[in-house]
Write an enzyme that holds these catalytic residues in place. Structure first.
Site, mmCIF file in Angstrom:
data_model
loop_
_atom_site.group_PDB
_atom_site.id
_atom_site.type_symbol
_atom_site.label_atom_id
_atom_site.label_comp_id
_atom_site.label_asym_id
_atom_site.label_seq_id
_atom_site.Cartn_x
_atom_site.Cartn_y
_atom_site.Cartn_z
ATOM 1 N N ARG A 144 21.467 41.702 42.647
ATOM 2 C CA ARG A 144 21.850 41.189 43.931
ATOM 3 C C ARG A 144 22.097 42.268 45.119
ATOM 4 O O ARG A 144 22.466 43.191 44.853
ATOM 5 C CB ARG A 144 23.671 40.757 43.448
ATOM 6 C CG ARG A 144 24.393 39.913 44.536
ATOM 7 C CD ARG A 144 25.816 39.722 44.258
ATOM 8 N NE ARG A 144 26.558 40.886 44.010
ATOM 9 C CZ ARG A 144 27.872 40.733 44.259
ATOM 10 N NH1 ARG A 144 28.426 39.597 43.805
ATOM 11 N NH2 ARG A 144 28.561 41.852 43.821
ATOM 12 N N PHE A 182 33.713 32.536 40.329
ATOM 13 C CA PHE A 182 34.242 33.946 40.220
ATOM 14 C C PHE A 182 35.186 33.932 39.025
ATOM 15 O O PHE A 182 36.315 33.127 39.130
ATOM 16 C CB PHE A 182 34.520 34.576 41.280
ATOM 17 C CG PHE A 182 34.928 36.083 41.359
ATOM 18 C CD1 PHE A 182 33.758 36.645 41.484
ATOM 19 C CD2 PHE A 182 36.086 36.864 41.010
ATOM 20 C CE1 PHE A 182 33.930 38.273 41.438
ATOM 21 C CE2 PHE A 182 36.106 37.831 41.083
ATOM 22 C CZ PHE A 182 35.063 38.597 41.114
ATOM 23 N N ASP A 209 38.480 29.627 48.328
ATOM 24 C CA ASP A 209 38.430 31.171 48.117
ATOM 25 C C ASP A 209 37.083 31.903 49.028
ATOM 26 O O ASP A 209 35.915 31.284 48.743
ATOM 27 C CB ASP A 209 37.963 31.471 46.591
ATOM 28 C CG ASP A 209 38.065 33.179 46.512
ATOM 29 O OD1 ASP A 209 37.949 33.606 47.316
ATOM 30 O OD2 ASP A 209 38.302 33.394 45.247
ATOM 31 N N TYR A 267 38.131 43.644 50.924
ATOM 32 C CA TYR A 267 37.365 44.864 50.931
ATOM 33 C C TYR A 267 35.974 44.691 50.656
ATOM 34 O O TYR A 267 35.273 45.615 50.518
ATOM 35 C CB TYR A 267 37.956 45.589 49.366
ATOM 36 C CG TYR A 267 38.114 44.829 48.309
ATOM 37 C CD1 TYR A 267 36.828 44.431 47.544
ATOM 38 C CD2 TYR A 267 39.409 44.184 47.818
ATOM 39 C CE1 TYR A 267 36.907 43.754 46.337
ATOM 40 C CE2 TYR A 267 39.445 43.708 46.382
ATOM 41 C CZ TYR A 267 38.290 43.176 46.063
ATOM 42 O OH TYR A 267 38.253 42.434 44.834
ATOM 43 N N LYS A 268 35.466 43.509 50.865
ATOM 44 C CA LYS A 268 34.066 43.285 50.921
ATOM 45 C C LYS A 268 33.689 43.274 52.310
ATOM 46 O O LYS A 268 33.547 44.412 52.901
ATOM 47 C CB LYS A 268 33.814 41.772 50.388
ATOM 48 C CG LYS A 268 34.092 41.832 48.754
ATOM 49 C CD LYS A 268 34.141 40.624 47.953
ATOM 50 C CE LYS A 268 34.372 40.831 46.671
ATOM 51 N NZ LYS A 268 34.815 39.595 45.921
#
Ligand SMILES: *Cc1c(COP(=O)(O)O)cnc(C)c1O
Length: 409
Positions: free
Chosen positions: A368, A128, A198, A223-224
């Site tokens: 995605r 990421f 992570d 927040y995911k």
């Protein structure tokens, strides 16, 4: 390998026995939307608006500064303890605050400084972006340190006596590929390095056992899959055995042993509190705590089972259309999203969004689709597969309106 197509009746039968089905009502989702982007911004829990209103009107408006002593000041540890069971950590090994990016910076600099004989952070090419950008910034702050970014297949060969930290993202944000956490942690340790995970794309999506893997450090987004709200405070995990040895380079007053002694010199607090820098953001912290209360009774294995079923529904739809699925077929090797490579993935994503199927596009050619077992039904995902089929078969994505690029994809 292609999967058997799932019928609407099959999907409904799975919903009828779904142990997580009742959670759907705990979320507010708009009519006519099938939300397949909860891996990027989780849905709004039904209880969150009232919790935010309470913080604003009662806790802030009425109680004013007294609220710091009425549950605000220890919120970062209290909420960290609520995340701990989701990641296989002890309750005093996790704290929330800042962002994933900031936690990464603190953890990397602290880890590098703890062992000045080792200079290298090893990470994966295509990790990421913020992980690599922050690692670049962190090594620039530590004399002699360097960053070595290599393709996944070369990672093991790059671990050596100079490796200070192996930084890996457990579930890949694009492909959904999942690293074997115990295996890679052991490889880092065999080389004498610390392991920093992570967990942004895995927490709330797959079972995680940091203590079981003997991991040293971890960070992750809330927040995911955890539904903490846009920009919600992130979490940091530091294994108990490192808590005295590592210190945050952002030595702010909230991480001081006695912030209200107002001393000139910095003395780090014991335990996880030392990783705080400034004052906690209480509005977003309250939204996160409300979201986490939903997770208290969730069986992580039910999440994994349902995630695999939802995946199979879309994988079968993709197979029938001849789409190129880049996500692993074995659920043990992936997270909870499915990605398809398509030469017109951007337009395809936009065409799906126009029909209420909200997924996202990842440059250059990935569609995605996030599969959040807490609030998606099998029927939702089956319907999304039907809309995908129609969009591909009719080529409705060719409408030029779907090729206009927005800033956030
Ligand atoms: C989403 C995500 C982040 C986001 O970091 P922020 O600091 O919250 O912007 C970081 N790392 C990974 C792997 C992610 O998926």
């Amino acid at each position: 390998m292609t999967l058997e197509q799932v019928t609407l009746e099959d999907a409904r039968a799975l919903d009828a026995t779904d142990p997580l089905a009742a959670y759907r009502d705990q979320f507010t989702l708009p009519e006519g939307v099938i939300y397949l982007d909860g891996n990027s911004l989780g849905a709004l829990p039904r209880a969150t608006p009232a919790a935010l209103a309470d913080v604003a009107t009662r806790q802030w408006g009425d109680r004013l500064i007294r609220s710091w002593n009425e549950g605000w000041i220890d919120a970062p540890q209290r909420i960290g303890a609520k995340i701990a069971p989701l990641i296989g950590a002890a309750s005093d090994e996790v704290i929330i605050g800042d962002t994933t990016s900031t936690h990464l910076f603190k953890a990397l600099v602290a880890a590098l400084r703890s062992n000045p004989k080792r200079h290298t952070v090893v990470s994966e090419a295509g990790n990421f972006p913020t992980d690599l950008h922050i690692a670049e910034g962190a090594v620039a702050c530590v004399p002699g340190a360097r960053l070595n970014v290599v393709a996944r297949e070369h990672l093991a060969a790059e671990l050596d006596e100079d490796t200070g930290v192996l930084l890996l993202t457990h579930v890949h944000y694009k492909t959904s590929d999942r690293f074997d956490m115990p295996g890679w942690t052991a490889r880092a340790h065999d080389a004498g390095a610390l392991m920093l995970w992570d967990l942004s794309h895995s927490v709330g999506a797959v079972p995680i056992d940091l203590n079981g893997a003997n991991a040293d450090l971890a960070v992750g987004c809330t927040y995911k899959y955890l539904n903490g709200g846009p920009g919600a405070p992130a979490f940091l995990y530091v294994a108990k055995r490192w808590q005295d040895a590592l210190a945050s380079p952002l030595s702010g007053w909230m991480g001081h042993a006695a912030p209200f002694a107002f001393e000139d010199a910095y003395r780090p607090a014991p335990g996880m509190k030392r990783w705080l820098a400034g004052t906690p953001a209480m509005l977003s912290t309250a939204a996160l705590e409300t979201a986490l209360d939903l997770w208290a009774d969730v069986d992580q294995h039910a999440i994994a089972t349902k995630s695999a079923q939802l995946f199979d529904i879309l994988a079968a739809a993709g197979d029938a259309l001849g789409l190129d699925c880049v996500s692993p077929r074995d659920p043990a090797n992936r997270g909870s999203h499915i990605s398809f490579r398509h030469p017109h993935a951007y337009a395809l994503t936009q065409a799906l969004i126009a029909q209420g199927v909200i997924g996202d596009f990842r440059d250059p050619d990935i569609l995605r689709l996030g599969l959040t077992p807490l609030y998606l039904s099998h029927e939702d995902v089956w319907r999304a597969g039907e809309i995908l089929r129609d969009t591909i078969e009719t080529e409705s994505w060719r409408d030029p309106a779907y090729s206009q690029r927005l800033v956030v994809t």
